[in-house]
Design an enzyme around this catalytic site. Structure first.
Site, PDB file in Angstrom:
ATOM      1  N   ASP A   1       2.049   0.790 -11.869  1.00 17.48           N
ATOM      2  CA  ASP A   1       1.234   1.629 -11.092  1.00 17.48           C
ATOM      3  C   ASP A   1       1.416   2.793 -10.796  1.00 17.48           C
ATOM      4  OD1 ASP A   1      -0.650   0.017 -11.824  1.00 17.48           O
ATOM      5  OD2 ASP A   1      -1.820  -0.843  -9.879  1.00 17.48           O
TER       6      ASP A   1
ATOM      7  N   ILE B   1      -7.555  -6.899  -5.106  1.00 14.24           N
ATOM      8  CA  ILE B   1      -8.384  -5.895  -5.030  1.00 14.24           C
ATOM      9  C   ILE B   1      -8.699  -4.898  -6.309  1.00 14.24           C
ATOM     10  CG2 ILE B   1      -9.491  -5.065  -2.709  1.00 14.24           C
ATOM     11  CD1 ILE B   1      -9.182  -7.510  -2.514  1.00 14.24           C
TER      12      ILE B   1
ATOM     13  N   PRO C   1       1.039  -0.801  -0.253  1.00 11.47           N
ATOM     14  CA  PRO C   1       0.132   0.045   0.051  1.00 11.47           C
ATOM     15  C   PRO C   1       0.635   1.139   0.208  1.00 11.47           C
ATOM     16  CG  PRO C   1       0.145  -1.475   2.084  1.00 11.47           C
ATOM     17  CD  PRO C   1       0.571  -1.672   1.469  1.00 11.47           C
TER      18      PRO C   1
ATOM     19  N   THR D   1      -2.464  -5.091   0.955  1.00 10.70           N
ATOM     20  CA  THR D   1      -4.303  -4.870   0.418  1.00 10.70           C
ATOM     21  C   THR D   1      -3.847  -2.891   1.037  1.00 10.70           C
ATOM     22  OG1 THR D   1      -6.344  -4.196  -0.311  1.00 10.70           O
ATOM     23  CG2 THR D   1      -6.253  -5.483   1.643  1.00 10.70           C
TER      24      THR D   1
ATOM     25  N   MET E   1     -11.469   3.684  -3.313  1.00  5.54           N
ATOM     26  CA  MET E   1     -12.438   4.812  -4.058  1.00  5.54           C
ATOM     27  C   MET E   1     -13.089   5.555  -3.568  1.00  5.54           C
ATOM     28  SD  MET E   1     -11.416   2.811  -7.648  1.00  5.54           S
ATOM     29  CE  MET E   1     -12.584   1.092  -6.996  1.00  5.54           C
TER      30      MET E   1
ATOM     31  N   GLY F   1      -0.429  -1.625  -7.372  1.00  2.00           N
ATOM     32  CA  GLY F   1      -0.397  -1.048  -5.407  1.00  2.00           C
ATOM     33  C   GLY F   1      -1.662  -2.071  -4.961  1.00  2.00           C
ATOM     34  N   GLY F   2      -0.943  -1.550  -3.526  1.00  2.00           N
ATOM     35  CA  GLY F   2      -1.551  -2.625  -2.467  1.00  2.00           C
ATOM     36  C   GLY F   2      -1.727  -4.327  -3.034  1.00  2.00           C
ATOM     37  N   ASP F   3      -2.804  -4.831  -3.243  1.00  2.00           N
ATOM     38  CA  ASP F   3      -2.843  -6.349  -3.536  1.00  2.00           C
ATOM     39  C   ASP F   3      -3.781  -6.674  -5.488  1.00  2.00           C
ATOM     40  OD1 ASP F   3      -3.105  -9.294  -3.379  1.00  2.00           O
ATOM     41  OD2 ASP F   3      -5.113  -8.992  -3.919  1.00  2.00           O
TER      42      ASP F   3
ATOM     43  N   LYS G   1      -2.850   4.620 -13.476  1.00  2.00           N
ATOM     44  CA  LYS G   1      -4.313   4.810 -13.408  1.00  2.00           C
ATOM     45  C   LYS G   1      -4.816   6.196 -12.357  1.00  2.00           C
ATOM     46  CE  LYS G   1      -6.344   1.976 -16.551  1.00  2.00           C
ATOM     47  NZ  LYS G   1      -6.711   0.365 -16.040  1.00  2.00           N
TER      48      LYS G   1
HETATM   49  N1  SAH Z   1      -5.550  -2.761  -5.470  1.00  2.00           N
HETATM   50  C1  SAH Z   1      -4.888  -1.612  -4.753  1.00  2.00           C
HETATM   51  C2  SAH Z   1      -6.356  -0.839  -4.454  1.00  2.00           C
HETATM   52  C3  SAH Z   1      -6.345  -0.038  -6.151  1.00  2.00           C
HETATM   53  S1  SAH Z   1      -8.025   1.424  -5.779  1.00  2.00           S
HETATM   54  C4  SAH Z   1      -5.354  -2.716  -2.971  1.00  2.00           C
HETATM   55  O1  SAH Z   1      -5.312  -3.782  -2.344  1.00  2.00           O
HETATM   56  O2  SAH Z   1      -5.131  -1.327  -2.054  1.00  2.00           O
HETATM   57  C5  SAH Z   1      -7.207   2.267  -5.277  1.00  2.00           C
HETATM   58  C6  SAH Z   1      -7.780   2.670  -3.998  1.00  2.00           C
HETATM   59  O3  SAH Z   1      -6.945   1.844  -3.545  1.00  2.00           O
HETATM   60  C7  SAH Z   1      -7.320   4.185  -3.614  1.00  2.00           C
HETATM   61  O4  SAH Z   1      -8.719   4.759  -4.594  1.00  2.00           O
HETATM   62  C8  SAH Z   1      -7.872   4.258  -2.058  1.00  2.00           C
HETATM   63  O5  SAH Z   1      -8.834   3.985  -1.648  1.00  2.00           O
HETATM   64  C9  SAH Z   1      -7.279   2.943  -1.838  1.00  2.00           C
HETATM   65  N2  SAH Z   1      -6.003   3.166  -1.269  1.00  2.00           N
HETATM   66  C10 SAH Z   1      -4.370   2.387  -1.808  1.00  2.00           C
HETATM   67  N3  SAH Z   1      -3.208   2.715  -1.224  1.00  2.00           N
HETATM   68  C11 SAH Z   1      -3.820   3.779  -0.521  1.00  2.00           C
HETATM   69  C12 SAH Z   1      -3.342   3.921   0.998  1.00  2.00           C
HETATM   70  N4  SAH Z   1      -2.040   3.950   0.876  1.00  2.00           N
HETATM   71  N5  SAH Z   1      -3.751   4.914   1.339  1.00  2.00           N
HETATM   72  C13 SAH Z   1      -4.851   4.931   1.917  1.00  2.00           C
HETATM   73  N6  SAH Z   1      -5.904   4.983   0.476  1.00  2.00           N
HETATM   74  C14 SAH Z   1      -5.180   4.071  -1.031  1.00  2.00           C
END
Ligand code: SAH
Length: 283
Positions: free
Chosen positions: A40, A100, A17, A125, A177, A95-97, A63
């Site tokens: 990303d 998701i 994240p 995530t 989001m 980003g994140g997982d 994106k």
């Molecule tokens: N695949 C990502 C999500 C992508 S959608 C995951 O697993 O986290 C993008 C959304 O993820 C953002 O609009 C926000 O709501 C959230 N997000 C991603 N990184 C974040 C962070 N560091 N802090 C807060 N929200 C985050």
């Protein structure tokens, strides 16, 4: 004509994240072997500068929901397929997982349609990152026995019947989001008489040095929600558990409105090399 032997591979890998230490050892190993990295927007620069091997080409395919420029999914698919067909090891870094709220299914379809071998590397995530760095257990005895990952980036995704159910559940609700629609999220829950012990924690730029948390009881928050705009990315945690950040939060708010993540750079299919950096400066 390509033979299978000359074909490359695509690794769809999670970057975590924000905090660059929240990437997995497996993703790091692939970044060290990569020829091409398609990344990303929500990926820490530190990951790119520290872990990607220095001969790899890094291509930004960011994106951004609602605002700013973004790379069309079709372009991302084509870049993955073309480079793999050229025999390259491509890492598609997300980003994140990876699974998701990402377009991973589109990417898998493109890879499958072109007979390209792939692996998927999971990661942390942002719901899990934000919860941990806010000191919020997403489930806890006496508070919540389940957690739901949701989004409300456009109004069609949740109908009135579902709001009613969301307002009555004890499950922890995590909205991705949804910073721009937060006022509606809160008012829909209140309209359906959400319990008075439900709290809300809005976590900006979770797990980064610029993390900020806004926290309150949901009814109190409803009075101030209009006055605030949030720095992207923002995650919203709603439930009884959200109150626990007050007691167990272990990071001070940064108080900053700066951006940790780069704004999106758009790339045109035929001119993507203008957004390509073949070597990023290493710390
Ligand atoms: N695949 C990502 C999500 C992508 S959608 C995951 O697993 O986290 C993008 C959304 O993820 C953002 O609009 C926000 O709501 C959230 N997000 C991603 N990184 C974040 C962070 N560091 N802090 C807060 N929200 C985050």
């Amino acid at each position: 004509m390509q033979t299978n032997k000359q074909m490359g591979r695509v690794i769809i890998a999670a970057a975590g994240p924000g905090d660059p230490e929240l990437i997995t050892a497996k993703a790091i190993r692939f970044l060290q072997q990569a020829d091409i990295v398609l990344t990303d927007r929500l990926v820490s620069d530190v990951i790119l500068s520290e872990y990607v091997n220095e001969n790899a080409k890094i291509i930004y395919v960011g994106k951004q929901c609602r605002r700013g420029a973004s790379t069309p999914q079709q372009t991302i698919n084509e870049l993955m397929v073309q480079h793999a067909q050229d025999g390259k090891l491509v890492v598609r870094l997300k980003g994140g997982d990876v699974s998701i709220f990402s377009n991973v299914l589109d990417e898998l379809e493109a890879l499958k349609a072109n007979n390209i071998a792939y692996e998927i590397v999971p990661g942390v995530t942002s719901a899990l990152g934000a919860a941990a760095y806010a000191g919020i257990p997403l489930t806890a005895r006496g508070y919540s026995t389940a957690v739901r990952f949701l989004t409300y980036y456009k109004s069609e995704v949740i109908n009135d019947g579902y709001w009613k159910e969301l307002a009555s559940t004890n499950d922890t609700l995590v909205f991705y989001m949804s910073a721009d629609t937060l006022e509606d999220v809160v008012s829909n829950l209140i309209k359906h008489h959400v319990s008075h012990d439900v709290h809300i924690a809005v976590v900006e730029q979770a797990t980064t040095p610029l993390q900020n948390i806004y926290h309150d009881n949901i009814y109190a928050f409803a009075n101030v929600v209009k006055q605030q705009s949030y720095v992207s990315p923002t995650l919203v945690i709603i439930g009884k558990v959200a109150a626990l950040t007050q007691q167990y939060g272990w990071i001070e708010n940064s108080g900053s409105k700066d951006y940790y993540f780069k704004p999106v750079a758009s790339i045109h299919p035929s001119t993507h090399t203008t957004n390509t950096i073949s070597h990023v400066s290493r710390a």
